[in-house]
Design an enzyme around this catalytic site. Structure first.
Site, PDB file in Angstrom:
ATOM      1  N   GLY A   1       0.737  -1.233  -0.116  1.00  0.00           N
ATOM      2  CA  GLY A   1       0.004  -0.030   0.080  1.00  0.00           C
ATOM      3  C   GLY A   1       0.951   1.056   0.027  1.00  0.00           C
TER       4      GLY A   1
ATOM      5  N   LYS B   1      -0.861  -7.490 -10.796  1.00  0.00           N
ATOM      6  CA  LYS B   1      -2.085  -7.837 -11.118  1.00  0.00           C
ATOM      7  C   LYS B   1      -3.254  -7.082 -10.762  1.00  0.00           C
ATOM      8  CE  LYS B   1      -5.323 -11.185 -12.616  1.00  0.00           C
ATOM      9  NZ  LYS B   1      -5.367 -10.997 -14.269  1.00  0.00           N
TER      10      LYS B   1
HETATM   11  O1  M6R Z   1      -8.945  -6.373 -11.082  1.00  0.00           O
HETATM   12  P1  M6R Z   1      -9.615  -5.334 -12.124  1.00  0.00           P
HETATM   13  O2  M6R Z   1     -10.447  -5.856 -13.135  1.00  0.00           O
HETATM   14  O3  M6R Z   1     -10.268  -4.188 -11.458  1.00  0.00           O
HETATM   15  O4  M6R Z   1      -8.392  -4.818 -12.765  1.00  0.00           O
HETATM   16  C1  M6R Z   1      -8.332  -3.745 -13.707  1.00  0.00           C
HETATM   17  C2  M6R Z   1      -7.437  -3.597 -14.757  1.00  0.00           C
HETATM   18  O5  M6R Z   1      -6.042  -3.345 -13.641  1.00  0.00           O
HETATM   19  C3  M6R Z   1      -6.949  -4.923 -15.691  1.00  0.00           C
HETATM   20  O6  M6R Z   1      -7.962  -5.190 -16.273  1.00  0.00           O
HETATM   21  C4  M6R Z   1      -5.521  -4.847 -16.261  1.00  0.00           C
HETATM   22  O7  M6R Z   1      -6.081  -3.639 -17.094  1.00  0.00           O
HETATM   23  C5  M6R Z   1      -5.057  -5.728 -16.858  1.00  0.00           C
HETATM   24  N1  M6R Z   1      -3.790  -6.046 -16.761  1.00  0.00           N
HETATM   25  C6  M6R Z   1      -5.448  -6.039 -18.343  1.00  0.00           C
HETATM   26  O8  M6R Z   1      -5.018  -7.333 -18.950  1.00  0.00           O
END
Ligand code: M6R
Length: 615
Positions: A102, A610
């Site tokens: 964080g 991620k």
């Molecule tokens: O966990 P989330 O779906 O909220 O994450 C959103 C984005 O960070 C996520 O989709 C990111 O763009 C990925 N690396 C795409 O492959």
């Protein structure tokens, strides 16, 4: 954004912590470290690089011994990735050791105060400030670790999941959470802590997910005591039985998690609609939606907030909701929405889409929408995640753990849930005929088979990847339902191959990007059956006239585009509104193969993590 693990019990902590870090590495991987305590000595090792670099460094000495241990895999926020900025961090006395996920936003002012009091800092991190603040509280207020953590955290602004222990207390670790996830695994005479449950799933299926502003004191013999950080009041924790199994978090014979997850799509989509879609009976039943259906039916509009791939799923939803259910939809980047002073009323429904359920911007957008009185519905994958708890109601996608940083199965399962909601509303509103409704239901039910067929093009896509792996730029074009798919295809290529790629609505080409077209430019065009098919054919002609190279995704049996394109990739026919579920597949595979051929780290691309739990 970082991964944190801790263990206290009767086993050797190092192997457990190390394995846990490998499982959490998707969360951040620019440096890693462990601290293992045997009751007398703390052995702390850390390094810039991946967990395997840490392991190699430790292998050159002796594996640290001790039954208390903590470990960290980092995605840098404050301070560049180097050995010194890596976690864990000691306090000045060397008694306290901390790991942190964080950001402590007010760390500069706290640091200034501590420096005045004689504290010395070795790293550029906010974390080292926090551990010294805790130490300062212990000294000045004459309290024990748990109380000191509570007092210190009340002075802190920001987000955190922390694990800290004190050399003077070999049977205790203290953890706390605000904004970043933290799970406590409850074993027999042993306890685990981690950013998600994967590090301890083979030891216990009982877990407490700490809520925001909660902390826990974990004692080897006496167990876990949860308290509120604000007022120190006691919390009776809910012990959850985990459904996760080991197989779900391993590669299962695939070279990469991403490939495994691409291939899982037929099955996970079945999991998404299992028990919810009864095609023959004409029933869609979504637990979280039933009690709130009137909110959707009476809504002035639906506002979708999300980031990255989830935002692309939101764009697909805009087409489905407006087309089928005739409800106005706005799709917002959560990061813009939260700061834009948007007009939101009680008659708005806000749909938050997030795989991880932890994305900081999406979470902030939800809080803003709720404060303005909107009803907030979540579509998350990770069960028990912060967003799933913060929303008024919601639907899980049930895609299972997605470990590859590039989102694949999360996207198609999100679209599946969104389609189910849109179809249910359309049926209730009578905006589609019952015949069309039934046809959609039956078609959605066979989408997993359609995806199986699309996956069969894998070897051919590999050949196409070979041809274009050294291209410097790519354009991705689509129209209507497949415009968001073009954006998603470009994002997949960028993030794992580091090739520049842009997605565009095909008709926007003429307004600028067409200037980029020459004989070096591969243009991936999604040209499947649709109302815009002829228009897309014209767009392809425009590109061909300027010597661009066309890689076209077409419906099986297509002859028109086949005659014009340089390369074609076929996908099976499905209803236009459902085409994103199949056209996405070849684009995921194309990005994957190019990245592998370029020797990229497919599951852990550079600079990414991620879940983005910081803004
Ligand atoms: O966990 P989330 O779906 O909220 O994450 C959103 C984005 O960070 C996520 O989709 C990111 O763009 C990925 N690396 C795409 O492959």
């Amino acid at each position: 954004m970082c991964g944190i693990v801790g263990y206290i019990g009767y086993r050797e902590a190092y192997p457990i912590v190390l394995k846990g870090l490998k499982r959490l590495e998707y969360r951040g991987y620019d440096s890693a470290g462990v601290a293992i305590y045997d009751g007398k000595n703390i052995q702390l090792s850390k390094t810039k690089g991946k967990v395997v670099d840490l392991e190699n460094k430790i292998n050159q000495k002796q594996a640290p011994k001790g039954t208390l241990g903590i470990g960290h895999t980092r995605w840098a926020t404050h301070g560049i990735p180097n050995d010194i900025n890596s976690h864990p961090h000691y306090s000045n006395s060397g008694d306290l050791v901390i790991i942190h996920n964080g950001i402590i936003e007010n760390y500069t002012s706290i640091k200034k105060e501590l420096v005045k009091r004689g504290y010395v800092f070795h790293s550029d991190t906010d974390t080292e400030v926090l551990v010294n603040l805790i130490e300062d509280v212990i000294k000045n207020e004459n309290v024990k670790l748990g109380k000191a953590v509570q007092i210190a955290l009340n002075q802190v602004v920001g987000a955190y999941a922390i694990v800290v222990f004190d050399k003077k207390k070999p049977d205790e670790i203290v953890v706390a959470k605000l904004g970043s996830p933290l799970a406590i695994g409850i074993g027999e005479g042993e306890f685990f802590v981690a950013s998600d449950a994967s590090p301890f799933i083979e030891y216990t299926t009982n877990a407490i997910y700490l809520k925001d502003e909660e902390m826990a004191i974990i004692r080897r013999q006496k167990g876990v005591k949860v308290r509120k950080i604000k007022d120190d009041s006691i919390v009776v924790p809910y012990i959850q039985e985990l459904k996760l199994n080991l197989e779900q978090i391993e590669k299962g014979g695939f070279d990469h998690f991403m490939l495994k997850e691409i291939y899982e799509q037929p099955n996970v989509i079945k999991d998404t609609y299992r028990g919810r879609l009864l095609a023959n009976e004409g029933i869609i039943r979504l637990g979280g939606l039933e009690d709130y259906i009137q909110k959707f039916l009476n809504a002035d509009r639906i506002i979708i907030v999300a980031c990255g791939t989830s935002w692309h799923a939101g764009l697909v939803a805009e087409y489905i909701f407006e087309d089928l259910a005739r409800i106005p939809v706005e799709v917002e980047y959560a990061s813009e929405f939260r700061y834009r002073n948007p007009v939101i009323t009680e008659k708005d429904v806000v749909l938050a889409i997030s795989q991880s359920g932890e994305t900081a911007d999406t979470l902030a957008a939800i809080k803003l929408a709720k404060s303005k009185g909107a009803f907030v519905y979540g579509i998350c994958n990770v069960v028990g995640s912060t967003i799933s708890r913060e929303t008024d109601s919601g639907t899980y996608t049930h895609a299972g753990p997605e470990i590859g940083v590039a989102s694949t199965k999360a996207f198609t399962t999100q679209i599946t849930v969104l389609t189910l909601i849109a179809l249910k509303l359309a049926n209730l509103k009578g905006t589609i005929s019952s015949r069309d409704y039934m046809n959609y239901l039956r078609e959605l039910e066979v989408i997993p088979q359609r995806i199986e067929t699309a996956l069969k093009a894998n070897e051919h896509i590999k050949d196409v990847a070979k041809v274009f792996k050294n291209s410097k730029n790519f354009l991705y074009l689509g129209r209507g339902y497949n415009f968001p798919v073009a954006l998603e295809g470009a994002l997949k290529l960028k993030e794992i191959s580091y090739i520049h790629a842009e997605g565009y609505p095909a008709a926007e080409m003429k307004h600028g990007p067409i200037a980029l077209i020459d004989e070096q430019m591969p243009v991936v065009v999604i040209a499947v059956n649709s109302n815009h098919y002829d228009k897309v054919v014209s767009n392809i002609q425009e590109i061909k006239s300027r010597k661009g190279i066309i890689i076209a995704v077409v419906t099986q049996g297509d002859t028109t585009v086949k005659a014009m394109a340089d390369y074609i990739i076929e996908v099976p026919y499905t209803s236009e509104s459902l085409t994103p579920l199949v056209t996405t597949i070849p684009l995921q595979l194309l990005a994957y193969h190019i990245a592998v051929m370029l020797n990229r780290n497919v599951d852990q691309p550079r600079n990414l993590a991620k879940s983005v739990t910081v803004e």
